[in-house]
Design an enzyme around this catalytic site. Structure first.
Site, PDB file in Angstrom:
ATOM      1  N   CYS A 112     -59.461 -23.887  14.151  1.00  0.00           N
ATOM      2  CA  CYS A 112     -58.049 -23.930  13.725  1.00  0.00           C
ATOM      3  C   CYS A 112     -57.269 -25.049  14.405  1.00  0.00           C
ATOM      4  O   CYS A 112     -56.181 -25.412  13.955  1.00  0.00           O
ATOM      5  CB  CYS A 112     -57.376 -22.593  13.992  1.00  0.00           C
ATOM      6  SG  CYS A 112     -58.257 -21.223  13.256  1.00  0.00           S
ATOM      7  N   HIS A 254     -49.855 -23.079  14.499  1.00  0.00           N
ATOM      8  CA  HIS A 254     -50.928 -22.678  13.575  1.00  0.00           C
ATOM      9  C   HIS A 254     -50.616 -21.285  13.046  1.00  0.00           C
ATOM     10  O   HIS A 254     -50.277 -20.370  13.807  1.00  0.00           O
ATOM     11  CB  HIS A 254     -52.270 -22.693  14.327  1.00  0.00           C
ATOM     12  CG  HIS A 254     -53.351 -21.970  13.604  1.00  0.00           C
ATOM     13  ND1 HIS A 254     -53.658 -22.231  12.296  1.00  0.00           N
ATOM     14  CD2 HIS A 254     -54.185 -20.971  14.009  1.00  0.00           C
ATOM     15  CE1 HIS A 254     -54.647 -21.429  11.922  1.00  0.00           C
ATOM     16  NE2 HIS A 254     -54.982 -20.653  12.934  1.00  0.00           N
ATOM     17  N   ASN A 284     -54.151 -17.320   7.076  1.00  0.00           N
ATOM     18  CA  ASN A 284     -54.672 -18.280   8.052  1.00  0.00           C
ATOM     19  C   ASN A 284     -55.648 -19.221   7.339  1.00  0.00           C
ATOM     20  O   ASN A 284     -56.716 -18.787   6.920  1.00  0.00           O
ATOM     21  CB  ASN A 284     -55.362 -17.495   9.180  1.00  0.00           C
ATOM     22  CG  ASN A 284     -55.966 -18.387  10.251  1.00  0.00           C
ATOM     23  OD1 ASN A 284     -56.088 -19.594  10.070  1.00  0.00           O
ATOM     24  ND2 ASN A 284     -56.345 -17.779  11.353  1.00  0.00           N
TER      25      ASN A 284
HETATM   26  O1  UT7 Z   1     -56.893 -18.678  13.806  1.00  0.00           O
HETATM   27  C1  UT7 Z   1     -57.136 -18.321  15.144  1.00  0.00           C
HETATM   28  C2  UT7 Z   1     -57.959 -17.122  15.213  1.00  0.00           C
HETATM   29  N1  UT7 Z   1     -57.416 -15.860  14.817  1.00  0.00           N
HETATM   30  C3  UT7 Z   1     -56.337 -15.283  15.348  1.00  0.00           C
HETATM   31  O2  UT7 Z   1     -55.546 -15.891  16.039  1.00  0.00           O
HETATM   32  C4  UT7 Z   1     -56.155 -13.813  15.136  1.00  0.00           C
HETATM   33  C5  UT7 Z   1     -55.769 -13.108  16.414  1.00  0.00           C
HETATM   34  N2  UT7 Z   1     -55.715 -11.653  16.311  1.00  0.00           N
HETATM   35  C6  UT7 Z   1     -54.871 -11.013  15.477  1.00  0.00           C
HETATM   36  O3  UT7 Z   1     -54.129 -11.608  14.732  1.00  0.00           O
HETATM   37  C7  UT7 Z   1     -54.842  -9.485  15.544  1.00  0.00           C
HETATM   38  O4  UT7 Z   1     -55.563  -9.047  16.665  1.00  0.00           O
HETATM   39  C8  UT7 Z   1     -55.397  -8.800  14.256  1.00  0.00           C
HETATM   40  C9  UT7 Z   1     -54.434  -9.013  13.105  1.00  0.00           C
HETATM   41  C10 UT7 Z   1     -56.760  -9.375  13.915  1.00  0.00           C
HETATM   42  C11 UT7 Z   1     -55.527  -7.302  14.486  1.00  0.00           C
HETATM   43  O5  UT7 Z   1     -54.266  -6.759  14.874  1.00  0.00           O
HETATM   44  P1  UT7 Z   1     -54.156  -5.738  16.100  1.00  0.00           P
HETATM   45  O6  UT7 Z   1     -52.762  -5.334  16.196  1.00  0.00           O
HETATM   46  O7  UT7 Z   1     -54.783  -6.431  17.291  1.00  0.00           O
HETATM   47  O8  UT7 Z   1     -54.993  -4.535  15.573  1.00  0.00           O
HETATM   48  P2  UT7 Z   1     -56.304  -3.843  16.199  1.00  0.00           P
HETATM   49  O9  UT7 Z   1     -57.481  -4.733  15.996  1.00  0.00           O
HETATM   50  O10 UT7 Z   1     -56.004  -3.354  17.567  1.00  0.00           O
HETATM   51  O11 UT7 Z   1     -56.401  -2.602  15.257  1.00  0.00           O
HETATM   52  C12 UT7 Z   1     -55.425  -1.574  15.270  1.00  0.00           C
HETATM   53  C13 UT7 Z   1     -55.870  -0.508  14.293  1.00  0.00           C
HETATM   54  C14 UT7 Z   1     -57.330  -0.077  14.486  1.00  0.00           C
HETATM   55  O12 UT7 Z   1     -57.409   1.304  14.223  1.00  0.00           O
HETATM   56  P3  UT7 Z   1     -57.476   2.374  15.438  1.00  0.00           P
HETATM   57  O13 UT7 Z   1     -58.660   1.953  16.232  1.00  0.00           O
HETATM   58  O14 UT7 Z   1     -56.174   2.177  16.177  1.00  0.00           O
HETATM   59  O15 UT7 Z   1     -57.595   3.657  14.721  1.00  0.00           O
HETATM   60  C15 UT7 Z   1     -58.048  -0.844  13.428  1.00  0.00           C
HETATM   61  O16 UT7 Z   1     -59.247  -0.207  13.014  1.00  0.00           O
HETATM   62  O17 UT7 Z   1     -55.771  -1.020  12.954  1.00  0.00           O
HETATM   63  C16 UT7 Z   1     -57.039  -0.855  12.296  1.00  0.00           C
HETATM   64  N3  UT7 Z   1     -57.215  -1.962  11.370  1.00  0.00           N
HETATM   65  C17 UT7 Z   1     -56.763  -1.944  10.097  1.00  0.00           C
HETATM   66  N4  UT7 Z   1     -56.100  -1.003   9.412  1.00  0.00           N
HETATM   67  C18 UT7 Z   1     -55.770  -1.298   8.149  1.00  0.00           C
HETATM   68  C19 UT7 Z   1     -57.815  -3.161  11.601  1.00  0.00           C
HETATM   69  N5  UT7 Z   1     -57.761  -3.916  10.490  1.00  0.00           N
HETATM   70  C20 UT7 Z   1     -57.109  -3.178   9.554  1.00  0.00           C
HETATM   71  C21 UT7 Z   1     -56.748  -3.420   8.216  1.00  0.00           C
HETATM   72  N6  UT7 Z   1     -56.073  -2.462   7.551  1.00  0.00           N
HETATM   73  N7  UT7 Z   1     -57.026  -4.587   7.601  1.00  0.00           N
END
Ligand code: UT7
Length: 327
Positions: A112, A254, A284
């Site tokens: 990225c 980004h 993204n």
């Molecule tokens: O381009 C550079 C590289 N990428 C990035 O910069 C991305 C960086 N990371 C992020 O943007 C975030 O960490 C994410 C958007 C990927 C995830 O957000 P988060 O707030 O960190 O969520 P999480 O991974 O902690 O997940 C929270 C909950 C989980 O459920 P439990 O374990 O709390 O029951 C996940 O299983 O949300 C669940 N979850 C979803 N639910 C509905 C994860 N993905 C989804 C989804 N829809 N698509």
């Protein structure tokens, strides 16, 4: 000598995939995607469109704005993690289609952060070689080919697109690129990667069946590093240039996640109205994302001569950087 951006261009494919569409594909919902990422829709390339096809459209638009002929380009750099082929490089394909026969051409892989790294390299080349007058710098991605469409942790995040900048060697003091800071940390290769398809693990029926060529990400870890490194890089660049955050007309991060963008802006003390975001429409798009913003801002007249614009990016590698422009 210095370096000026004299043309911008971008292209996104026609097909739009909305959050509602994703609800039918994996266990997710529009509310979660919007509140956790800021994304509402993303564009996906058609099966017959490769990264170079997206790059070519963006290039034509940037060259038209710059008012130069393809033959005048001395170098073409395509930043991408989704090249058409492992080789030849995508930049050579863009060269062929444009008829830019006097350019030397290569791809650059910094995920990225690719566009910022490519600007850095092109800037250095233009400053070092008097005979190189113009550079075409692209960020172009068909990320949909690396997405596991059954993995809700990643498939909601990414989109396809391309952006292009034409850079010109100009006399000292007339340039756009003011200061920059780039960094990498090879200790964190595991938190964001595509495992197979390279020499470490060549593609095989087994790797494809296990989807090892797809993007795997530890989102939380990436989030933390992204905020820390982008803020550090921005602070270094501002200090080096003697520019304060309140002097910035725009911060253009980004487009990874609007919560990351907000956190970076808050830590830098840049008000929300000075942060450019279009993640809601494109998701993204990796190396393409900052250029998609810049072209949109440029064509909408949102950047005026003399405006300070601070670009910052973060991606797999890890890689990161910040580039200060004076428009
Ligand atoms: O381009 C550079 C590289 N990428 C990035 O910069 C991305 C960086 N990371 C992020 O943007 C975030 O960490 C994410 C958007 C990927 C995830 O957000 P988060 O707030 O960190 O969520 P999480 O991974 O902690 O997940 C929270 C909950 C989980 O459920 P439990 O374990 O709390 O029951 C996940 O299983 O949300 C669940 N979850 C979803 N639910 C509905 C994860 N993905 C989804 C989804 N829809 N698509």
């Amino acid at each position: 000598m210095s370096v000026k951006i004299i043309g911008t261009g971008s292209y996104v494919p026609e097909r739009i995939l909305t959050n509602a569409d994703l609800e039918k594909m994996v266990e997710t919902n529009d509310e979660w995607i919007r509140t956790r990422t800021g994304i509402e829709e993303r564009h996906l390339a058609a099966p017959e469109q490769a990264t170079s096809d997206l790059a070519l459209e963006a290039s034509r638009r940037a060259l038209e704005m710059a008012g130069i002929a393809p033959e005048e380009l001395g170098v073409i750099i395509v930043a991408t993690i989704t090249p058409d082929h492992l080789f030849p490089n995508t930049a050579c394909i863009v060269q062929r289609e444009l008829g830019a026969k006097n350019a030397f051409c290569f791809d650059l892989e910094a995920a990225c952060s690719g566009l910022l790294f490519a600007i850095e390299v092109a800037n250095g080349l233009l400053l070092a070689h008097r005979k190189l007058k113009y550079a075409l710098v692209l960020g172009a991605e068909k990320l949909s080919t690396l997405v596991d469409w059954e993995d809700r942790n990643t498939c909601v995040l990414f989109g396809d697109g391309a952006s292009a900048l034409v850079l010109k060697q100009v006399p000292e003091g007339e340039g756009t690129v003011v200061a920059s800071d780039m960094g990498s940390d090879g200790e964190c290769t595991e938190i964001l990667k595509a495992q197979s398809g390279g020499s470490r693990m060549p593609a095989s029926a087994e790797t494809v069946a296990q989807k090892l060529h797809c993007i795997k990400m530890d989102g939380k870890e990436v989030f933390k590093h992204a905020v820390t490194e982008m803020v550090n890089s921005c602070q270094q660049v501002l200090a080096e240039a003697g520019v304060s955050p309140s002097q910035l007309r725009w911060l253009v991060p980004h487009q990874a996640n609007y919560r990351i963008l907000k956190a970076v802006a808050q830590k830098l003390d840049v008000p929300g109205e000075n942060v450019y975001m279009n993640i809601n429409r494109y998701g993204n798009t990796s190396a393409a994302s900052i250029g998609l913003c810049l072209d949109e801002m440029n064509r909408r007249g949102l950047v005026k001569p003399g405006d300070y614009v601070l670009l910052t990016a973060f991606g797999g590698g890890l890689t990161w950087g910040a580039t200060l422009l004076k428009w």
